[in-house]
Design a protein around this motif. Structure first.
Motif, mmCIF file in Angstrom:
data_model
loop_
_atom_site.group_PDB
_atom_site.id
_atom_site.type_symbol
_atom_site.label_atom_id
_atom_site.label_comp_id
_atom_site.label_asym_id
_atom_site.label_seq_id
_atom_site.Cartn_x
_atom_site.Cartn_y
_atom_site.Cartn_z
ATOM 1 N N LEU A 185 112.485 32.376 43.551
ATOM 2 C CA LEU A 185 111.640 33.063 44.107
ATOM 3 C C LEU A 185 112.510 34.066 45.055
ATOM 4 O O LEU A 185 113.357 33.693 45.714
ATOM 5 N N ILE A 186 111.971 35.383 45.455
ATOM 6 C CA ILE A 186 112.564 36.245 46.270
ATOM 7 C C ILE A 186 112.030 36.374 47.640
ATOM 8 O O ILE A 186 112.690 36.373 48.669
ATOM 9 N N HIS A 187 110.787 36.562 47.344
ATOM 10 C CA HIS A 187 109.930 36.796 48.841
ATOM 11 C C HIS A 187 109.248 35.604 49.187
ATOM 12 O O HIS A 187 108.575 34.547 48.760
ATOM 13 N N ASP A 188 109.438 35.402 50.569
ATOM 14 C CA ASP A 188 108.350 34.329 51.088
ATOM 15 C C ASP A 188 106.964 34.823 51.765
ATOM 16 O O ASP A 188 106.842 35.766 52.584
ATOM 17 N N PRO A 189 106.397 34.265 51.034
ATOM 18 C CA PRO A 189 104.771 34.825 51.254
ATOM 19 C C PRO A 189 104.125 34.381 52.790
ATOM 20 O O PRO A 189 103.130 35.264 53.176
ATOM 21 N N ALA A 190 104.928 33.943 53.648
ATOM 22 C CA ALA A 190 104.501 33.716 54.934
ATOM 23 C C ALA A 190 104.685 34.960 55.730
ATOM 24 O O ALA A 190 104.318 35.199 56.713
ATOM 25 N N LEU A 191 105.663 35.752 55.235
ATOM 26 C CA LEU A 191 105.946 36.991 56.086
ATOM 27 C C LEU A 191 104.894 38.282 55.618
ATOM 28 O O LEU A 191 105.187 39.313 56.161
ATOM 29 N N TYR A 192 104.056 37.993 54.879
ATOM 30 C CA TYR A 192 102.944 39.071 54.422
ATOM 31 C C TYR A 192 101.789 38.824 55.007
ATOM 32 O O TYR A 192 101.163 37.687 54.951
ATOM 33 N N ASP A 193 100.956 39.842 55.367
ATOM 34 C CA ASP A 193 99.596 39.642 55.759
ATOM 35 C C ASP A 193 98.710 39.282 54.629
ATOM 36 O O ASP A 193 97.710 38.137 54.931
ATOM 37 N N VAL A 194 98.864 39.747 53.369
ATOM 38 C CA VAL A 194 98.007 39.235 52.251
ATOM 39 C C VAL A 194 98.793 39.309 51.169
ATOM 40 O O VAL A 194 99.647 40.061 50.988
ATOM 41 N N VAL A 195 98.585 38.258 50.276
ATOM 42 C CA VAL A 195 99.328 38.044 49.105
ATOM 43 C C VAL A 195 98.031 38.321 48.090
ATOM 44 O O VAL A 195 97.248 37.572 48.010
ATOM 45 N N ALA A 196 98.517 39.286 46.911
ATOM 46 C CA ALA A 196 97.626 39.550 45.881
ATOM 47 C C ALA A 196 98.155 38.816 44.839
ATOM 48 O O ALA A 196 99.458 39.027 44.363
ATOM 49 N N LEU A 197 97.511 37.881 44.246
ATOM 50 C CA LEU A 197 98.039 36.953 43.202
ATOM 51 C C LEU A 197 97.247 37.189 42.003
ATOM 52 O O LEU A 197 96.154 37.320 41.786
ATOM 53 N N GLY A 198 98.229 37.703 40.927
ATOM 54 C CA GLY A 198 97.680 38.054 39.751
ATOM 55 C C GLY A 198 97.956 37.229 38.376
ATOM 56 O O GLY A 198 99.384 36.792 38.262
ATOM 57 N N THR A 199 97.188 36.943 37.475
ATOM 58 C CA THR A 199 97.262 36.178 36.516
ATOM 59 C C THR A 199 96.578 36.663 35.368
ATOM 60 O O THR A 199 95.498 37.009 35.338
ATOM 61 N N PRO A 200 97.213 36.458 34.148
ATOM 62 C CA PRO A 200 96.434 36.466 32.859
ATOM 63 C C PRO A 200 95.117 35.414 32.978
ATOM 64 O O PRO A 200 95.567 34.404 33.508
ATOM 65 N N VAL A 201 94.381 35.364 32.302
ATOM 66 C CA VAL A 201 93.361 34.416 31.878
ATOM 67 C C VAL A 201 93.588 33.449 30.707
ATOM 68 O O VAL A 201 93.594 33.982 29.633
ATOM 69 N N TRP A 202 93.922 32.284 30.803
ATOM 70 C CA TRP A 202 94.240 31.277 29.755
ATOM 71 C C TRP A 202 93.103 30.166 29.820
ATOM 72 O O TRP A 202 92.884 29.327 30.743
#
Length: 169
Positions: free
Chosen positions: A62-79
């Motif tokens: 991974l490239i980005h550390d999610p701790a450094l962001y206010d909001v993390v938008a998580l996107g996924t297909p539905v399986w």
């Protein structure tokens, strides 16, 4: 701090939405790359089985550390009515680093209630917003207004946190 958009896409539909969302927010994006081959009809069936069994997978670094962001938008297909194994893996690895979360999904049908409940339980956080888009709507480019509304909520959350942070100084 700006939001971070994180997504996994097997067919490109969720990627299209994730990239459009990151463009609207002018923020960083993280595409999850699964090391397991998931192309073709048999992989489609195996992917659904993996999701139903809550299986994890191995992601490329991974490239980005999610701790450094206010909001993390998580996107996924539905399986099989659930989140993809790559997204389950990402959340499992990073859930302690999330400040706030938002969820979006792309789907063939309307089976997102269980998906969002599962994501919330795994994150241990209630989402600030959710967005479910049918694949046909994404393909026909009929989702932009809903995506703008979703992005607006995320931007407000990020702006509110920035104001709070500057007041704390």
């Amino acid at each position: 701090m700006k939001p971070l958009v994180v997504f996994y896409s097997r067919t490109g539909t969720t990627k299209k939405v994730g990239e459009a969302l990151a463009d609207l927010l002018q923020c960083d994006r993280e595409e999850l790359i699964d090391t397991k081959k998931r192309t073709g009809p048999l992989s489609f069936l195996r992917s659904g089985r993996d999701a139903a069994r809550n299986k994890l997978t191995v992601l490329e670094p991974l490239i980005h550390d999610p701790a450094l962001y206010d909001v993390v938008a998580l996107g996924t297909p539905v399986w099989s009515g659930l989140m993809s194994s790559p997204m389950r893996t990402y959340i499992t690895i990073n859930k302690s680093k999330f400040n706030r979360v938002a969820f979006f999904c792309t789907q063939g049908g309307n089976e997102n209630k269980k998906l969002f409940d599962d994501m919330q339980a795994l994150c241990g956080r209630r989402p600030v917003s959710v967005l479910a888009l049918r694949a046909a709507v994404v393909k026909n480019e009929e989702y932009e207004e809903r995506l703008r509304q979703f992005a607006g909520v995320l931007q407000m959350q990020s702006d509110a946190n920035a104001a709070t942070t500057s007041e704390d100084r």
